[in-house]
Design an enzyme around this catalytic site. Structure first.
Site, short mmCIF file in Angstrom:
data_model
loop_
_atom_site.label_atom_id
_atom_site.label_comp_id
_atom_site.label_asym_id
_atom_site.label_seq_id
_atom_site.Cartn_x
_atom_site.Cartn_y
_atom_site.Cartn_z
N ASP A 120 -3.56 6.76 6.32
CA ASP A 120 -4.24 7.46 6.83
C ASP A 120 -4.50 7.13 8.21
O ASP A 120 -4.18 7.11 9.34
CB ASP A 120 -4.85 8.40 6.06
CG ASP A 120 -5.06 9.74 6.46
OD1 ASP A 120 -4.85 9.85 7.46
OD2 ASP A 120 -6.14 10.57 5.24
N GLU A 155 0.61 -1.12 0.11
CA GLU A 155 -0.33 -0.50 -0.08
C GLU A 155 0.71 1.22 0.07
O GLU A 155 2.10 0.75 0.09
CB GLU A 155 -0.76 -0.14 1.31
CG GLU A 155 -2.07 1.14 1.82
CD GLU A 155 -3.23 1.73 0.94
OE1 GLU A 155 -2.31 1.51 -0.70
OE2 GLU A 155 -4.51 1.66 0.82
N ASP A 156 0.79 2.36 -0.53
CA ASP A 156 1.46 3.39 0.26
C ASP A 156 1.07 4.48 1.33
O ASP A 156 1.95 4.91 1.24
CB ASP A 156 0.83 4.26 -1.72
CG ASP A 156 -0.30 4.58 -0.88
OD1 ASP A 156 -1.63 4.07 -0.66
OD2 ASP A 156 -1.40 5.47 -2.38
N PHE A 216 -1.75 16.85 3.27
CA PHE A 216 -1.81 15.92 2.15
C PHE A 216 -0.40 15.91 1.30
O PHE A 216 0.03 16.75 0.75
CB PHE A 216 -2.89 16.68 0.86
CG PHE A 216 -3.80 15.60 0.51
CD1 PHE A 216 -4.44 14.63 0.85
CD2 PHE A 216 -2.79 15.48 -0.81
CE1 PHE A 216 -5.22 13.78 0.01
CE2 PHE A 216 -4.03 14.27 -1.82
CZ PHE A 216 -4.53 13.74 -1.45
N ARG A 261 0.91 12.22 -10.43
CA ARG A 261 1.97 11.14 -10.55
C ARG A 261 3.04 10.49 -11.45
O ARG A 261 3.75 10.21 -10.99
CB ARG A 261 0.83 10.08 -11.01
CG ARG A 261 -0.12 10.06 -10.44
CD ARG A 261 -0.49 8.20 -11.10
NE ARG A 261 -2.49 8.09 -10.86
CZ ARG A 261 -2.80 7.01 -9.37
NH1 ARG A 261 -1.61 7.34 -8.32
NH2 ARG A 261 -4.61 7.85 -9.26
P1 IMP Z 1 -7.17 5.48 4.99
O1 IMP Z 1 -8.09 4.58 4.51
O2 IMP Z 1 -7.65 6.78 5.42
O3 IMP Z 1 -6.29 4.67 5.92
O4 IMP Z 1 -6.94 5.87 3.95
C1 IMP Z 1 -5.65 5.42 2.77
C2 IMP Z 1 -6.56 5.80 1.35
O5 IMP Z 1 -6.10 7.29 1.44
C3 IMP Z 1 -4.94 5.65 0.77
O6 IMP Z 1 -4.39 4.42 -0.21
C4 IMP Z 1 -4.97 7.07 -0.18
O7 IMP Z 1 -5.27 6.71 -1.77
C5 IMP Z 1 -5.33 7.66 0.18
N1 IMP Z 1 -4.53 8.48 1.07
C6 IMP Z 1 -4.26 9.28 2.23
N2 IMP Z 1 -4.01 10.47 2.58
C7 IMP Z 1 -3.37 10.71 1.06
C8 IMP Z 1 -2.53 11.47 1.03
O8 IMP Z 1 -2.06 12.84 1.50
N3 IMP Z 1 -2.00 11.11 -0.30
C9 IMP Z 1 -2.61 10.78 -0.85
N4 IMP Z 1 -3.57 9.77 -1.13
C10 IMP Z 1 -4.09 9.96 0.43
#
Ligand code: IMP
Length: 218
Positions: free
Chosen positions: A138, A134-135, A187, A200
């Site tokens: 959050d 995963e990238d 962000f 990207r």
């Molecule tokens: P979570 O469910 O809140 O942990 O969100 C995870 C997903 O939100 C990641 O896989 C990203 O696609 C997106 N995301 C959350 N924060 C960022 C950010 O700072 N930049 C880009 N994508 C983000």
């Protein structure tokens, strides 16, 4: 097992932000990012170390699952690094690759995760060692729901690596097995992390500026 926080690289303080003058930035993004948080070269060095940790702990063949779209660059670089390494017995780790597009619904009507692969395809995970790539984590909500879903298909083991984990009060406490960097509650874009499909084509991980948010708002 969640990775101990002392093993991550913490880039959460103001001192970790590089000026845009310090590195090359595509001219079309000069006004759209406010600082460089993690230069591309540092990302690549960290990916090599994470690959080392993964290979050291691998107990057999791995099914490496790329979470699209944001995870694709980290996935590509990580797989490249892992396949060049050998474990303590001098053996390389056999890899097969899967690509999963995840959509989560965060409103209170739907708390599920929809996966782009079918239940039939997921049945192939039974008895396998999965490595989810995963990238960014959050809030952690997406990963917790994804893991719940994958566990239904009885894999032998599931490990998760995320290049980034955001330090945010909204976190549900989920911590992956392998983490690259902890980042501030801002962000970020670049290295395949996007804002409405933009950025990207930026190699460094950068903090988006107010100008960038407005320029690419939908
Ligand atoms: P979570 O469910 O809140 O942990 O969100 C995870 C997903 O939100 C990641 O896989 C990203 O696609 C997106 N995301 C959350 N924060 C960022 C950010 O700072 N930049 C880009 N994508 C983000």
């Amino acid at each position: 097992m969640p990775m101990d926080a002392s093993k991550w690289i913490d880039v959460t303080t103001d001192k970790n932000h590089y000026s845009l003058d310090h590195f090359l930035i595509p001219t079309h993004y000069e006004k759209d990012v406010s600082s460089i948080l993690i230069p591309h070269g540092v990302i690549m060095d960290r990916v090599n170390k994470l690959a080392r940790l993964i290979v050291d702990e691998a107990t057999g063949p791995l099914v490496v699952c790329c979470i699209l779209k944001g995870g694709h660059q980290y996935f590509a670089d990580l797989v490249n690094a892992v396949k060049k390494l050998t474990n303590k017995e001098g053996k390389t780790v056999p890899l097969s690759l899967e690509f999963i597009r995840v959509k989560s619904y965060k409103n209170d009507k739907s708390e599920g995760v929809t996966l782009s692969i079918s239940d039939d395809e997921c049945k192939e995970f039974q008895g396998k060692n999965l490595l989810i790539v995963e990238d960014i984590i959050d809030t952690g909500a997406t990963m917790v729901r994804l893991l719940k879903k994958l566990e239904e298909f009885s894999p032998k083991s599931i490990k998760v690596t995320s290049l980034l984990i955001k330090k945010t009060p909204k976190s549900n406490g989920y911590i992956p097995d392998y983490v690259g960097f902890s980042i501030p509650d801002e962000f970020v874009v670049g290295y395949a992390l996007d804002y409405n499909e933009y950025f990207r084509d930026l190699d460094h991980i950068c903090v988006i500026s107010d100008h960038g948010k407005k320029a690419y708002a939908v």
